[in-house]
Design an enzyme around this catalytic site. Structure first.
Site, PDB file in Angstrom:
ATOM      1  N   LYS A 147       0.868  -1.183   0.000  1.00 17.48           N
ATOM      2  CA  LYS A 147       0.000   0.000   0.000  1.00 17.48           C
ATOM      3  C   LYS A 147       0.903   1.230   0.000  1.00 17.48           C
ATOM      4  CE  LYS A 147      -3.889   2.058   2.609  1.00 17.48           C
ATOM      5  NZ  LYS A 147      -4.786   1.923   3.777  1.00 17.48           N
ATOM      6  N   SER A 194      -9.836   2.179   3.039  1.00 18.01           N
ATOM      7  CA  SER A 194      -8.912   2.902   2.185  1.00 18.01           C
ATOM      8  C   SER A 194      -7.944   2.006   1.407  1.00 18.01           C
ATOM      9  CB  SER A 194      -8.101   3.864   3.042  1.00 18.01           C
ATOM     10  OG  SER A 194      -7.265   3.147   3.940  1.00 18.01           O
ATOM     11  N   SER A 253     -10.139  -0.267   7.164  1.00 21.12           N
ATOM     12  CA  SER A 253      -9.518  -0.094   5.851  1.00 21.12           C
ATOM     13  C   SER A 253      -8.837  -1.330   5.269  1.00 21.12           C
ATOM     14  CB  SER A 253      -8.512   1.058   5.890  1.00 21.12           C
ATOM     15  OG  SER A 253      -9.187   2.283   5.885  1.00 21.12           O
TER      16      SER A 253
END
Lengths: 484, 478
Positions: free
Chosen positions: A76, A151, A175
Site C-alpha cells: 500500500k 482505504s 480499511s
C-alpha cells in the site's frame, strides 16, 4: 499462476516448479495488462522487482529460503519505501521519494519478498471507497461500476484481480477488512501494537495498524508472521513474542464459542447480506462451533467517537505537511502564511481537509473536554464491553459491511453515509482488537465478507477459524470472470 | 504609592544527554547546520518518537533534588502550532501529568537570609530548530540541529518579590542542575534560559496584577536588569492610570529595555492533547531509588556542612558550594584533613579563583590541580614555607615549573626555623641599626616592622615569621 494462493506459490517455489523471476514477470505482465482499467497501482517498480526476484532465486539456490522468499506482492502506498515515491495517494506527496524503509517494508524484504509496486488507496487512508485518491478511483474487479472499498482499495482490487498474490494494507477504521469484503479476499487487522507503525504514514496514530491482504487465511498467516513483532522504533508496538500463526491452522474448532451481536444484524443491514453471513456462521456450527446471541449496546457509539478521535489525531499528524521540507509547495508564496495556506489547500483533497478541520475544532480550547475527552471515555466503554463479551465467547462474528460494494460516486456527496459503511469494523480499532474479513458468498454477484473479531493478541485463533471455514468452502477461490 | 513586585520564573534547562529526547541524533553545540538531524528530527512522514531513557532519569534526579513529587505516570502531549523550525507542526511537551510535580528550593539572599521558593512543576519537552534570517536575501534558513534537543522546563510559583530574589533563585537552580550533572548551565549557548513572569501590585493587595512574560534573557545580569526595567515600566503604566497588557515581551540587552512581542489575543490555541505515539511513562520505586543513590551531596547540604563541620564562614561556604567542581577542588585540596579548611578556602577563593579569572580560564583548565595545590598548602601547614613564599611557589607551579616540593627544593625556599640562625640574623640587624634601636626602646613600637623587614630581607624571605617576631621582640627589649 495468478489464481493460486500465496501458500501454493510458495510450495511451487520450494519444489522448484517455478522461479521468482518467472512469477515476477507473470504478475508484472498482469499489471501491465490490467492496471490501466483497474487503477489499483500508483507506481510499478518493475526493474527493482526483477532484481529482487533474481536475488530471491539465488537465495533459494543457496538453500536458505523461507516460505515467502521470491513471492511477489504490492505495498500500500502508505508504507515508506527507500528511493521509491511514497505518495499516500495525495498530491501533497506526489513528489515525495521516501529516504528510508518502513519497518514492515524491511521485514518483508528480509523475508525475500518481491515488491512489484505501490497500491492505490484513499488519500492519507481517509475514505471507505478509494475515491479520495489523487490518482483517481480504483475499480472493483467484480464490477467496474462499483468501488473496491477503502482505504486499502488498490490492495484489495489487485489481489482480487490476480495482479499479485498478496498486498499490504492498513486499517484505521476498517480499511483492510472493508475492501477485503468488497473484493472477495481475506484480510486481517492485527491487534494494535502487533505490527510496527514505523514508516507507515500516520493517519490516526492510536488506531492505525498494518496487516496483510491475500487470497486465504493461510496466506495471511504466512504474511503476518513476517510483518509482526516488537519494534524499538515504535513505542506503541508491544514487546511480546509472536505466535506461530501457521502452526495452529487446521486445529479443531469443536466447542469454539461464537457470539452473534444483535446490533450487528439490525437496521441498515442488507437482508441478503445478513442471510449470507448467517449461512457462513451455520457452516462454522457444522464444524463444531457453538453459536450464542450476545448484545453489545455501546457499539452504536463507535462511529461518533471515531469521527472525533481519528480527525483529532489526523489534524496534528498532517501538520508536518507544510510545504517547507518536503511535499507540495505552492508557487511563489507571498509570505510564510501564504506558503502554509496555499501549499496545504492545494496539496490536500477535500476529505482530508474536512477531517483536518473537524480535528482542529474538537481539540480547540473550550471544546476539548466536550468532544475529545468524551470520545476517549466512550472508547474505553466500548473496549470494556468487548472484553466483557470475550469472557462469554471466543469469537464475535458478523457482517464486515452492511451492504456489498456500492456504485462509484454513490456516496461521495454524503460523507456521513460513507462513514456509516464502517459501522461494524470501526469499534475493533477503538478497542485495539484484531479482526479478520473473509469471503463467505455473493449477493447479486458481488462478494460478501464475514468478519470475525477476538481478544487482543489472538490472531492465531482468528486465522484458524477463518482457515477451517476456507477448508470447507471455496468462496475464497472464486475470481472475477474478467480476470481469470 | 507602595508597589510590590511579584515574579515567577520559567527556566529551560537543556539536558546534557548524548542524544536527542526522541531520536538518536547527537546534540553537540556548534555543528554545521542540519548535520545533526535525522529522519525523526526532520519530521519525515511515518517516523515515530522514542523516549530517551537517560533524559527521563535526569528529570527524575531534578525532582529528587528539589524534594518534589515524582510523577509515577507522566504523559507527553502535543502542542500544535505552525512554524518553519518546528518540523512536525507540533512540539512534544508535557501538559496535564508532568514528570516532576510540586517541590521547593531554598535560596540565599545577599544579606545572608534565606527564603523558600516553591516549584510548581518541571516537565520534559523537545526544543525547536532555529530559523536563520540573516545571510539569505529574501529567504530564511532552517537549521534543525537543535530540533529535538531535550529540555527540562522548571516552573516556579510567583514567590519572588524583587529582581535580586529572582536572580538568587535562578542561580540556585543553575547551581543545582550542574551539581546533579543534568545540564552544563552554559547560558551563552542557550543551555540555560530564563523567562520571567513579572507583575506589580499595591502592597497589601491579595490579587496579583496583570503579568507580562519576558523572554530572551541570557545572563543573570540581564535577568536583573530586564526585571527592573519591566517593574518600572509597569509602575509607570499603572500610575498613569492605565492597565498593564498581558503579553510576551522581549528583552533587548543593547537598549536595556523590554518591548512587546505578542499579546494574549495573538497567542495560539495550541490544541494540546496526549501524544498517541508515546505511551504514558510509568516509573516504579526501583527506578527512583536507583537514581536517588546516584545523587551527589546537594549544594545546600554541602554549604551547611562546610559551615558546621569545617568552620567556614557562610560567605566562603556559599562561594565554594555554588559550583560543584569548585567545592570538589576545595575538598581535594584539604588532602584528607592535612590542610586546614580555612587555609584551603582562602587559597581556592582568593589565589586560585583570582588567577583563573585574570587569565579567563575555567577550573578544568587550571594548570594547578587540587592535589598539587594541596601539597603546597601542606608545606605552609608544616612550616616548611611561609604563606608569602607559598605565593612565589604557586606562581612557579602555575608556570609549569614542577610540584611545590620540587620548586621549594630547587629554589632553596625552605623556611628557616633554626632559632640560633634567626637569632644571629637579628643580632646583625640590631647591631647595624643602633639609632632605630634607640628609638624603638624610646617607645616607637611601630619600628618593629622595620626590623622584621630587614631580617626577612636578610633571610631571603625564608625566616619563619612567627619565630622571627618573637625573637626580635625579645632582643629589642634588651
Amino acid at each position: 499462476m495468478h489464481d493460486k494462493t500465496l501458500a501454493e506459490l510458495s510450495r511451487l517455489l520450494a519444489e522448484g516448479s517455478t522461479t521468482s523471476v518467472e512469477l515476477t514477470r507473470h504478475f508484472l505482465d498482469r499489471i501491465a495488462a490490467h492496471n490501466d482499467s483497474l487503477n489499483a497501482l500508483i507506481t510499478v517498480t518493475a526493474d527493482s522487482a526483477l532484481a529482487a526476484a533474481e536475488a530471491a532465486d539465488a537465495q533459494r539456490a543457496a538453500g536458505n529460503a523461507g516460505p515467502l522468499c521470491g513471492v511477489p506482492f504490492v505495498h500500500k502506498d502508505i508504507f515508506c519505501t527507500d528511493g521509491v515515491r511514497t505518495s499516500c495517494a495525495s498530491k501533497m506527496l506526489d513528489n515525495f521519494i521516501a529516504p528510508y524503509d518502513a519497518t514492515v517494508v524491511s521485514k518483508l524484504s528480509e523475508a525475500g519478498m518481491v515488491c512489484l509496486g505501490k497500491a492505490n488507496m484513499d488519500e492519507f487512508a481517509m475514505g471507505s471507497s478509494n475515491e479520495s485518491s489523487y490518482y483517481g478511483a480504483v475499480k472493483n474487479p467484480w464490477n467496474p461500476d462499483c468501488v473496491p472499498g477503502g482505504s486499502s482499495g488498490g490492495s484489495a482490487a489487485l489481489v482480487a484481480a490476480g495482479l499479485a498474490p498478496a498486498a499490504t494494507g492498513t486499517d484505521t477504521g476498517g480499511s483492510i477488512r472493508q475492501p477485503s469484503a468488497f473484493c472477495g479476499i481475506t484480510g486481517i487487522k492485527p491487534t494494535y501494537g502487533r505490527v510496527s507503525r514505523y514508516g507507515m504514514i500516520a493517519f490516526a496514530s492510536s488506531l492505525d495498524q498494518g496487516g496483510p491482504m491475500a487470497r486465504s487465511a493461510e496466506d495471511c498467516a504466512l504474511l503476518l508472521q513476517a510483518m509482526a513483532g516488537f519494534d524499538e522504533r515504535d513505542s506503541t508496538s508491544v514487546e511480546r513474542p509472536v505466535e506461530d500463526y501457521s502452526a495452529s491452522l487446521g486445529d479443531s474448532i469443536e466447542g469454539l464459542r461464537i457470539g452473534l451481536p444483535e446490533e450487528y444484524f439490525g437496521e441498515g443491514l442488507d437482508p441478503a447480506v445478513a442471510e449470507t453471513v448467517r449461512a457462513a456462521v451455520a457452516e462454522l456450527e457444522k464444524l463444531g462451533a457453538v453459536v450464542k446471541k450476545i448484545s453489545l449496546p455501546k457499539q452504536a457509539l463507535g462511529i461518533p467517537a471515531y469521527y472525533i478521535v481519528a480527525p483529532a489525531e489526523a489534524s496534528s499528524n498532517l501538520s508536518r505537511f507544510d510545504g517547507v521540507r518536503f511535499g507540495h509547495r505552492c508557487d511563489a508564496p507571498a509570505d510564510l502564511e501564504d506558503l502554509y495556506k496555499r501549499s496545504r489547500a492545494e496539496g490536500f483533497g477535500e476529505e482530508v481537509q474536512r477531517r483536518i478541520m473537524v480535528g482542529a475544532y474538537v481539540l480547540s480550547a473550550g471544546y476539548y473536554d466536550a468532544y475529545y475527552l468524551k470520545a476517549q471515555k466512550i472508547r474505553r466503554l466500548i473496549r470494556d464491553e468487548f472484553l466483557e463479551a470475550f469472557n462469554e465467547v471466543d469469537v464475535i462474528a458478523g457482517p464486515t459491511t452492511p451492504t456489498t460494494a456500492f456504485a462509484l460516486g454513490a456516496k461521495t456527496d454524503d460523507p456521513v453515509a460513507m462513514y456509516l459503511n464502517d459501522i461494524y469494523t470501526i469499534t475493533a480499532n477503538l478497542a485495539g482488537l484484531p479482526g479478520v474479513s473473509l469471503p463467505c458468498g455473493f449477493v447479486n454477484d458481488m462478494p460478501v465478507g464475514l468478519q470475525l473479531l477476538s481478544g487482543h493478541f489472538t490472531e492465531a485463533r482468528l486465522l484458524n477459524v477463518a482457515h477451517r471455514y476456507q477448508q470447507v468452502t471455496d468462496w475464497h477461490r472464486r475470481m472475477p470472470a474478467a480476470y481469470q | 504609592m507602595q508597589w510590590e513586585t511579584v515574579i515567577g520564573l520559567e527556566i529551560h534547562a537543556q539536558l546534557s544527554s548524548q542524544s536527542k529526547i526522541f531520536s538518536g541524533s547527537a546534540i553537540a553545540f556548534g555543528a554545521e547546520p542540519n548535520t545533526q538531524a535525522n529522519a525523526v528530527d526532520l519530521g519525515m512522514p511515518g517516523v515515530l518518537p522514542v523516549l530517551n531513557k537517560a533524559v527521563l532519569a535526569m528529570a527524575v534526579k531534578f525532582g529528587l533534588a528539589t524534594g518534589a513529587q515524582i510523577g509515577r505516570t507522566s504523559v507527553f502531549a502535543r502542542k500544535n502550532y505552525f512554524y518553519p523550525d518546528l518540523p512536525k507542526g507540533y512540539q512534544i511537551s508535557q501538559m496535564d501529568l508532568p514528570i516532576v510535580g510540586p517541590g521547593e528550593v531554598e535560596i540565599t539572599l545577599e544579606d545572608g537570609s534565606s527564603k523558600i521558593v516553591r516549584l510548581t512543576r518541571a516537565h520534559l519537552e523537545e526544543d525547536a530548530g532555529k530559523s536563520l534570517h540573516e545571510d539569505y536575501s529574501g529567504m530564511s534558513g532552517i537549521d534543525l540541529n537543535r530540533a529535538g534537543t531535550p529540555l527540562l522546563e522548571i516552573v516556579s510559583e510567583p514567590d519572588m518579590r524583587s529582581a535580586k530574589e529572582a536572580v538568587a533563585y535562578a542561580r540556585t537552580i543553575h547551581s543545582l542542575v550542574r551539581y546533579i550533572g543534568i545540564c552544563d548551565g552554559n547560558m551563552q549557548e542557550g543551555s540555560f534560559r530564563c523567562d520571567a513572569n513579572v507583575s506589580v501590585r499595591l502592597k497589601g493587595e491579595e490579587e496579583y496584577g496583570t503579568r507580562t512574560e519576558i523572554k530572551n534573557v541570557n545572563s543573570f545580569r540581564f535577568l536583573e536588569r530586564a526585571i527592573n526595567f519591566e517593574v518600572e515600566r509597569q509602575i509607570d503604566v499603572l500610575e498613569a492610570g492605565k492597565s498593564v497588557v498581558q503579553e510576551t515581551r522581549l528583552y533587548d540587552a543593547d537598549l536595556d529595555e523590554t518591548r512587546s512581542m505578542r499579546s494574549k489575543e495573538e497567542a495560539n490555541d495550541y490544541r494540546y492533547f496526549p501524544d498517541p505515539d508515546l505511551l504514558p511513562v510509568v516509573i516504579d520505586d526501583a527506578f527512583i531509588d536507583s537514581l536517588r543513590s546516584t545523587l551527589p551531596e546537594l549544594p545546600a547540604a554541602r554549604r551547611a556542612r562546610f559551615i558546621s563541620e569545617l568552620g567556614l564562614s557562610a560567605e566562603d561556604a556559599g562561594t565554594l558550594t555554588a559550583d560543584r567542581e569548585l567545592a570538589d577542588y576545595f575538598e581535594a585540596a584539604m588532602c584528607g584533613g592535612k590542610v586546614k579548611a580555612k587555609l584551603a578556602a582562602n587559597w581556592v577563593i582568593v589565589e586560585l579563583t583570582g588567577r583563573l579569572n585574570k587569565e579567563n580560564l575555567s577550573l578544568a583548565d587550571s594548570p594547578v590541580d587540587a592535589g598539587a595545590l594541596g601539597q603546597l598548602l601542606q608545606r605552609i601547614s608544616d612550616n616548611t614555607i611561609s604563606g608569602k613564599i607559598a605565593k612565589q611557589v604557586f606562581d612557579a607551579m602555575w608556570a609549569g615549573e614542577g610540584s611545590a616540593d620540587e620548586i621549594i627544593e630547587a629554589k632553596g625556599l625552605v623556611q628557616i626555623t633554626d632559632t640560633s640562625a634567626i637569632e644571629a640574623m637579628c643580632d646583625e640587624v640590631i647591631a647595624a641599626n643602633p639609632s632605630q634601636v634607640e628609638q624603638y626602646r624610646g617607645g616607637k613600637d611601630k619600628l618593629l616592622g622595620f626590623f622584621v623587614g630587614q631580617v626577612m630581607k636578610a633571610s631571603g624571605g625564608k625566616a619563619n615569621p612567627a619565630q622571627l617576631n618573637e625573637i626580635l621582640r625579645k632582643k629589642l627589649q634588651g
